[in-house]
Scaffold this motif. Structure first.
Motif, PDB file in Angstrom:
ATOM      1  N   VAL A 289      31.468  -9.147 -25.333  1.00  0.00           N
ATOM      2  CA  VAL A 289      30.310  -8.397 -25.509  1.00  0.00           C
ATOM      3  C   VAL A 289      30.147  -9.002 -26.741  1.00  0.00           C
ATOM      4  N   ASN A 290      28.922  -9.313 -26.650  1.00  0.00           N
ATOM      5  CA  ASN A 290      27.558 -10.135 -27.287  1.00  0.00           C
ATOM      6  C   ASN A 290      26.386  -9.259 -28.362  1.00  0.00           C
ATOM      7  N   PHE A 291      26.873  -9.065 -29.354  1.00  0.00           N
ATOM      8  CA  PHE A 291      25.728  -8.329 -30.288  1.00  0.00           C
ATOM      9  C   PHE A 291      24.886  -8.581 -31.197  1.00  0.00           C
ATOM     10  N   ASP A 292      23.872  -8.059 -31.233  1.00  0.00           N
ATOM     11  CA  ASP A 292      22.878  -8.882 -32.129  1.00  0.00           C
ATOM     12  C   ASP A 292      22.302  -9.851 -32.144  1.00  0.00           C
ATOM     13  N   SER A 293      22.122 -10.583 -32.321  1.00  0.00           N
ATOM     14  CA  SER A 293      21.985 -12.188 -31.838  1.00  0.00           C
ATOM     15  C   SER A 293      22.469 -12.791 -30.095  1.00  0.00           C
ATOM     16  N   LEU A 294      21.698 -12.546 -28.811  1.00  0.00           N
ATOM     17  CA  LEU A 294      22.344 -12.717 -27.429  1.00  0.00           C
ATOM     18  C   LEU A 294      22.059 -13.802 -26.955  1.00  0.00           C
ATOM     19  N   VAL A 295      23.376 -13.992 -26.230  1.00  0.00           N
ATOM     20  CA  VAL A 295      23.196 -15.561 -24.876  1.00  0.00           C
ATOM     21  C   VAL A 295      22.116 -15.027 -24.312  1.00  0.00           C
ATOM     22  N   ASN A 296      22.069 -16.358 -23.421  1.00  0.00           N
ATOM     23  CA  ASN A 296      20.715 -16.255 -21.920  1.00  0.00           C
ATOM     24  C   ASN A 296      21.245 -15.533 -20.732  1.00  0.00           C
ATOM     25  N   THR A 297      22.913 -16.182 -20.717  1.00  0.00           N
ATOM     26  CA  THR A 297      23.807 -15.644 -19.934  1.00  0.00           C
ATOM     27  C   THR A 297      23.599 -14.460 -19.556  1.00  0.00           C
ATOM     28  N   ASP A 298      24.280 -13.468 -18.298  1.00  0.00           N
ATOM     29  CA  ASP A 298      24.593 -12.064 -18.424  1.00  0.00           C
ATOM     30  C   ASP A 298      26.334 -12.195 -18.244  1.00  0.00           C
ATOM     31  N   LYS A 299      26.967 -12.977 -17.701  1.00  0.00           N
ATOM     32  CA  LYS A 299      28.368 -13.003 -17.321  1.00  0.00           C
ATOM     33  C   LYS A 299      28.902 -13.291 -19.147  1.00  0.00           C
ATOM     34  N   VAL A 300      28.580 -11.521 -18.774  1.00  0.00           N
ATOM     35  CA  VAL A 300      29.432 -11.341 -20.500  1.00  0.00           C
ATOM     36  C   VAL A 300      29.845  -9.543 -19.658  1.00  0.00           C
ATOM     37  N   THR A 301      30.355  -9.183 -20.277  1.00  0.00           N
ATOM     38  CA  THR A 301      31.030  -7.371 -20.759  1.00  0.00           C
ATOM     39  C   THR A 301      29.663  -6.840 -20.467  1.00  0.00           C
ATOM     40  N   ALA A 302      29.711  -6.397 -21.373  1.00  0.00           N
ATOM     41  CA  ALA A 302      27.902  -6.217 -22.053  1.00  0.00           C
ATOM     42  C   ALA A 302      27.533  -6.071 -23.607  1.00  0.00           C
ATOM     43  N   LYS A 303      25.690  -6.405 -23.704  1.00  0.00           N
ATOM     44  CA  LYS A 303      25.595  -6.581 -24.587  1.00  0.00           C
ATOM     45  C   LYS A 303      24.701  -5.403 -25.124  1.00  0.00           C
ATOM     46  N   ILE A 304      24.796  -5.750 -26.790  1.00  0.00           N
ATOM     47  CA  ILE A 304      24.420  -4.347 -27.288  1.00  0.00           C
ATOM     48  C   ILE A 304      23.574  -4.726 -28.172  1.00  0.00           C
ATOM     49  N   ASN A 305      22.164  -4.202 -28.809  1.00  0.00           N
ATOM     50  CA  ASN A 305      21.971  -4.629 -28.992  1.00  0.00           C
ATOM     51  C   ASN A 305      20.567  -3.316 -29.369  1.00  0.00           C
ATOM     52  N   THR A 306      19.616  -3.441 -30.917  1.00  0.00           N
ATOM     53  CA  THR A 306      18.219  -2.652 -30.470  1.00  0.00           C
ATOM     54  C   THR A 306      16.948  -3.849 -29.884  1.00  0.00           C
ATOM     55  N   ASP A 307      15.886  -2.829 -30.000  1.00  0.00           N
ATOM     56  CA  ASP A 307      15.110  -4.151 -28.639  1.00  0.00           C
ATOM     57  C   ASP A 307      14.914  -4.765 -30.295  1.00  0.00           C
ATOM     58  N   SER A 308      14.518  -5.502 -29.811  1.00  0.00           N
ATOM     59  CA  SER A 308      14.246  -7.350 -31.079  1.00  0.00           C
ATOM     60  C   SER A 308      11.794  -6.818 -31.266  1.00  0.00           C
ATOM     61  N   ASN A 309      11.526  -7.181 -29.765  1.00  0.00           N
ATOM     62  CA  ASN A 309      10.538  -7.005 -29.085  1.00  0.00           C
ATOM     63  C   ASN A 309       9.692  -5.631 -29.767  1.00  0.00           C
ATOM     64  N   GLU A 310      10.269  -5.086 -29.706  1.00  0.00           N
ATOM     65  CA  GLU A 310       9.822  -3.479 -30.220  1.00  0.00           C
ATOM     66  C   GLU A 310       9.805  -3.757 -31.478  1.00  0.00           C
ATOM     67  N   TRP A 311      10.651  -4.080 -32.363  1.00  0.00           N
ATOM     68  CA  TRP A 311      10.987  -4.327 -33.470  1.00  0.00           C
ATOM     69  C   TRP A 311       9.778  -4.776 -34.087  1.00  0.00           C
ATOM     70  N   GLY A 312       9.439  -5.895 -34.071  1.00  0.00           N
ATOM     71  CA  GLY A 312       8.336  -6.449 -34.247  1.00  0.00           C
ATOM     72  C   GLY A 312       6.801  -6.201 -33.742  1.00  0.00           C
ATOM     73  N   ALA A 313       6.844  -5.296 -32.868  1.00  0.00           N
ATOM     74  CA  ALA A 313       5.538  -4.774 -32.477  1.00  0.00           C
ATOM     75  C   ALA A 313       5.408  -3.662 -32.752  1.00  0.00           C
ATOM     76  N   THR A 314       6.536  -2.853 -32.940  1.00  0.00           N
ATOM     77  CA  THR A 314       6.295  -1.537 -33.810  1.00  0.00           C
ATOM     78  C   THR A 314       5.909  -2.333 -35.525  1.00  0.00           C
ATOM     79  N   ALA A 315       6.273  -3.494 -36.256  1.00  0.00           N
ATOM     80  CA  ALA A 315       6.278  -3.757 -37.373  1.00  0.00           C
ATOM     81  C   ALA A 315       4.116  -4.032 -37.769  1.00  0.00           C
ATOM     82  N   ALA A 316       4.314  -4.763 -36.337  1.00  0.00           N
ATOM     83  CA  ALA A 316       3.020  -5.486 -36.645  1.00  0.00           C
ATOM     84  C   ALA A 316       1.697  -4.491 -36.358  1.00  0.00           C
TER      85      ALA A 316
END
Length: 356
Positions: free
Chosen positions: A138-165
């Motif tokens: 389980v990969n969270f916060d800062s994510l790896v590129n590979t999808d060979k994981v059980t789950a990735k958990i995160n907020t939407d960092s792109n949305e974070w930057g866009a909303t702030a801008a």
């Protein structure tokens, strides 16, 4: 490896225990090997499980608080009979060291590995290997590129930057000179926030990025970086900060140089929120919840028990502005002075996120 101390309050621990006990009622008495529906998991994996927490670095307060939520969740799952041991490593910011630590966890055949990636690319091979060996990843916060994981958990960092801008553009009326403050280069959560902001900046050519920084997520280096930029730039209309400690460092640098404060974005860092209120800033912030760590452990255990957890768990971003900052500051004394004021969490919230 070491066992970390639990920094969560007794009331929070009791709350989590109730949730974990409820989970145990449904899960711990299942017999035989779970029929794993989630990715990666295979082999004879039965409770109680051994969990590995492959930390990239433990120095920033955000990371310490995050580790606190992990150890708290593990403590409650231990009491419920679902977890036997938590193994913790600290790569001290070195992605190659983190790879070695993860490899050691694979060699020890832990049941699950929880990880914040020190590099979005360098860890792909070892993470994939862990998945191939039947270990829940389980990969969270800062994510790896590979999808060979059980789950990735995160907020939407792109949305974070866009909303702030977008907030910054609105505050400046579409025209002004700004400085962008980023976290460490190569960390996906920082890079993605910056990528999210760029289309908004491109669409508003009246906003001029005069310079930008990359610093670790700590107040002191951020303040030092901003101090140098203040000497070099007599006219600054806004600070598009993409991290909470960075924002606090910026505010302190402006204050100590006798410069008027400018509209500033940031995160739920206690020091930034307190300075925002104290100085009457024009501010905006959001939150990267520290309990993403606890959610990751919970998700790994759910997956090991046979639940088909989502491949990606998106955690909504809250907005902190003048209308809501008071509710955060009202809880400030429950968190370290240099820490982050994060929202409450429990099993009901985790289950809701995992069913989306």
């Amino acid at each position: 490896m070491k066992n970390s101390e639990n920094s969560i309050s007794a009331s929070r621990r009791r709350h989590l225990l109730a949730g974990a006990a409820a989970a145990a009622t449904l899960l711990v008495f299942s017999t035989g090997t779970a029929s794993a529906a989630a990715n990666c998991i295979k082999g004879d994996r039965k409770a109680p499980y051994t969990i590995g927490w492959a930390n990239i670095y433990s120095v920033p307060t955000w990371m310490k608080q995050t580790e606190g939520t992990i150890t708290a969740e593990v403590d409650e799952l231990k009491k419920a009979g679902l977890v036997k041991e938590l193994k913790i490593t600290d790569a001290q910011g070195n992605a190659q060291t983190q790879i070695q630590h993860i490899q050691s966890m694979i060699d020890a055949n832990v049941d699950a590995i929880v990880v914040i990636a020190g590099s979005s690319t360098a860890l792909d091979r070892v993470i994939s290997d862990a998945c191939d060996k039947g270990i829940a990843v389980v990969n969270f916060d800062s994510l790896v590129n590979t999808d060979k994981v059980t789950a990735k958990i995160n907020t939407d960092s792109n949305e974070w930057g866009a909303t702030a801008a977008k907030w910054m553009v609105s505050q400046l009326g579409g025209k002004g000179k700004i400085i962008v403050m980023n976290g460490p280069a190569g960390i996906s959560v920082s890079d993605d926030r910056r990528k999210g902001a760029q289309p908004v900046l491109d669409a508003n050519p009246g906003i001029q990025v005069i310079t930008e920084t990359n610093t670790e997520y700590n107040v002191a280096p951020a303040q030092e970086a901003m101090t140098s930029l203040l000497f070099a730039n007599p006219e600054i209309d806004g600070v598009l900060s993409l991290g909470g400690a960075l924002s606090a460092g910026s505010v302190l640098a402006f204050e100590r140089q006798g410069r008027d404060q400018v509209p500033t974005t940031g995160e739920n860092a206690r020091q930034f929120l307190e300075l925002w209120k104290e100085k009457g800033l024009k501010g905006w912030a959001t939150m990267q919840p520290n309990w993403l760590g606890a959610l990751s452990v919970y998700t790994a255990v759910q997956a090991l028990q046979g639940k088909d957890v989502p491949a990606f768990v998106k955690v909504p971003l809250p907005v902190i502005d003048d209308s809501s900052i008071g509710s955060y500051l009202a809880r400030a004394d429950k968190f370290p002075a240099d820490g982050y004021i994060y929202s409450d969490y429990d099993k009901a919230l985790f289950d809701k996120l995992l069913t989306k």
